[in-house]
Design an enzyme around this catalytic site. Structure first.
Site, mmCIF file in Angstrom:
data_model
loop_
_atom_site.group_PDB
_atom_site.id
_atom_site.type_symbol
_atom_site.label_atom_id
_atom_site.label_comp_id
_atom_site.label_asym_id
_atom_site.label_seq_id
_atom_site.Cartn_x
_atom_site.Cartn_y
_atom_site.Cartn_z
ATOM 1 N N GLU A 95 0.807 -1.179 -0.066
ATOM 2 C CA GLU A 95 -0.075 -0.041 -0.074
ATOM 3 C C GLU A 95 0.928 1.459 0.091
ATOM 4 O O GLU A 95 1.948 1.339 0.647
ATOM 5 C CB GLU A 95 -0.850 0.161 1.338
ATOM 6 N N CYS A 108 2.711 8.572 2.078
ATOM 7 C CA CYS A 108 2.772 7.485 3.178
ATOM 8 C C CYS A 108 3.296 6.132 2.563
ATOM 9 O O CYS A 108 2.637 5.687 1.726
ATOM 10 C CB CYS A 108 1.600 7.375 3.994
ATOM 11 N N CYS A 115 4.019 -7.063 7.907
ATOM 12 C CA CYS A 115 4.736 -6.616 9.241
ATOM 13 C C CYS A 115 4.873 -7.705 10.229
ATOM 14 O O CYS A 115 3.819 -8.187 10.566
ATOM 15 C CB CYS A 115 4.262 -5.349 9.608
ATOM 16 N N CYS A 119 1.241 -5.654 15.825
ATOM 17 C CA CYS A 119 0.527 -4.688 16.755
ATOM 18 C C CYS A 119 -1.005 -5.009 16.622
ATOM 19 O O CYS A 119 -1.608 -5.389 15.647
ATOM 20 C CB CYS A 119 0.700 -3.335 16.222
ATOM 21 N N CYS A 122 -3.539 -2.855 14.373
ATOM 22 C CA CYS A 122 -3.260 -2.784 13.153
ATOM 23 C C CYS A 122 -3.514 -3.785 12.051
ATOM 24 O O CYS A 122 -3.345 -5.071 12.339
ATOM 25 C CB CYS A 122 -1.503 -2.441 13.348
ATOM 26 N N GLU A 163 7.655 -2.135 9.537
ATOM 27 C CA GLU A 163 8.321 -1.643 10.713
ATOM 28 C C GLU A 163 9.816 -1.235 10.004
ATOM 29 O O GLU A 163 10.701 -1.946 9.565
ATOM 30 C CB GLU A 163 8.660 -2.419 11.785
ATOM 31 N N SER A 192 9.126 6.401 11.009
ATOM 32 C CA SER A 192 8.424 6.311 12.237
ATOM 33 C C SER A 192 8.600 4.855 12.755
ATOM 34 O O SER A 192 8.659 3.915 11.806
ATOM 35 C CB SER A 192 7.245 6.642 11.984
ATOM 36 N N CYS A 334 -3.240 2.077 8.226
ATOM 37 C CA CYS A 334 -2.376 1.066 7.792
ATOM 38 C C CYS A 334 -2.740 -0.161 7.485
ATOM 39 O O CYS A 334 -3.345 -0.866 8.585
ATOM 40 C CB CYS A 334 -1.384 1.286 8.977
#
Ligand code: SF4
Length: 344
Positions: A95, A108, A115, A119, A122, A163, A192, A334
């Protein structure tokens, strides 16, 4: 499907490397500069469209991989945010999001396919991890959004899938290329992270001038581990100590990100705990009211709760802003679009 990943693609190369490449193809050195301009400024998708090259040369290298993705799906929200699903050379989907404001166009970008951090709030984290992206696959996302909007990209945030600090080498190469080749100021690039042990120090040693944001998302270790399972390998005191080192090494401040989840981490007591951790930091805190993935998921706090949390931080003289996700209707959080179109 071509095997671009293992082939030496052209995107991501410097002007010197491109000059070397054209010379290897029997062309004069000045064609390297032409290639560089067509790749990074004109966004060429294949060598056959570079009309300043002699026809015979164009034909002979027409199939050589440049390293561009294809837009697989695109959706535009009422606020003009555009979300893209991009198909990579090996068929995987990532994305990217284009966020226009009055004078800016922010992209972004993703740094990984999926990932591994998992999390709990997410959509990407729920989908698992496939592989790291190459630097050119990150640069491509920016060029694609730039081309689609017909407007120069002014800012890039590494806040899409993945990440970034797990894929540190490729992310640093992408930052350098976006700065030098695409022409975006390093201070307009934001990396980030939720924090990976030792990697904040390693990033600091590159002495980049980028904006650096650390996602805390919780005000104590226990809650952090519930939201970010990987946080058990990297406790808050260690994370904050590395952030302090980052400031010392780079002379740049750290921004802290805190996603607000209703009745989970958004009480005034949580805000007080957060203040204790941020003592001594010259920092800015971005509060991000949660973007619900589904009805059964976490919820966005009420406006009243958001304001209360903000006021507690402001009273402690912490610079704070509330950042609402743009393009809520276009699944802009995200991993949401890929999750909602996983059958396509
Ligand atoms: S929030 Fe970021 S680090 Fe966590 S799972 Fe999602 S993409 Fe990965």
């Amino acid at each position: 499907m071509t095997n671009q990943l293992t082939k030496d693609v052209l995107l991501g190369k410097s002007v010197e490397e491109l000059t070397q490449w054209v010379q290897q193809q029997g062309q004069p050195a000045y064609r390297g500069k032409q290639l560089y301009q067509w790749l990074y400024q004109k966004g060429a998708r294949s060598l056959s469209e570079i009309t300043v090259f002699p026809k015979k040369f164009r034909e002979s290298v027409a199939e050589y991989p440049i390293g561009r993705s294809e837009i697989h799906f695109e959706s535009t929200a009422p606020d003009s945010t555009r979300k893209y699903l991009l198909r990579l050379a090996d068929g995987l989907i990532i994305e990217a999001v284009g966020i226009p404001t009055a004078k800016r166009l922010t992209v972004c970008v993703s740094s990984q396919v999926g990932c591994p951090m998992a999390c709990d709030f997410c959509a990407t984290g729920k989908g698992g991890f496939t592989r790291n992206l190459k630097a050119y696959e990150i640069v491509d996302q920016v060029l694609t959004v730039q081309e689609d909007f017909g407007q120069r990209v002014s800012n890039v945030v590494f806040m899409g899938m993945g990440e970034p600090l797990i894929n540190l080498d490729e992310v640093v190469s992408a930052v350098k290329s976006l700065n030098k080749d695409v022409g975006i100021g390093q201070r307009s690039l934001t990396i980030s992270t939720v924090g990976i042990s030792d990697r904040i120090r390693q990033l600091a040693e590159h002495k980049l001038q980028v904006t650096f944001a650390v996602s805390l998302h919780a005000s104590n270790q226990k809650l952090r581990e519930e939201l970010i399972p990987n946080a058990k390998n990297y406790r808050l005191p260690q994370l904050l100590a590395e952030c302090r080192e980052y400031v010392e090494i780079t002379g740049r401040r750290v921004t802290f990100e805190y996603i607000l989840l209703s009745e989970v981490n958004d009480s005034p007591q949580h805000a007080q705990e957060l203040i204790k951790h941020l003592k001594g930091f010259q920092t800015h805190v971005n509060l991000i009211p949660y973007n619900p993935i589904s009805e059964a998921d976490y919820q966005r706090p009420s406006q009243q709760r958001i304001e209360k949390f903000t006021n507690v931080l402001q009273k402690a003289k912490i610079a704070v802003s509330v950042r609402y996700s743009r393009g809520l209707e276009a699944n802009a959080a995200c991993g949401q679009l890929r999750a909602s179109r996983s059958a396509t």
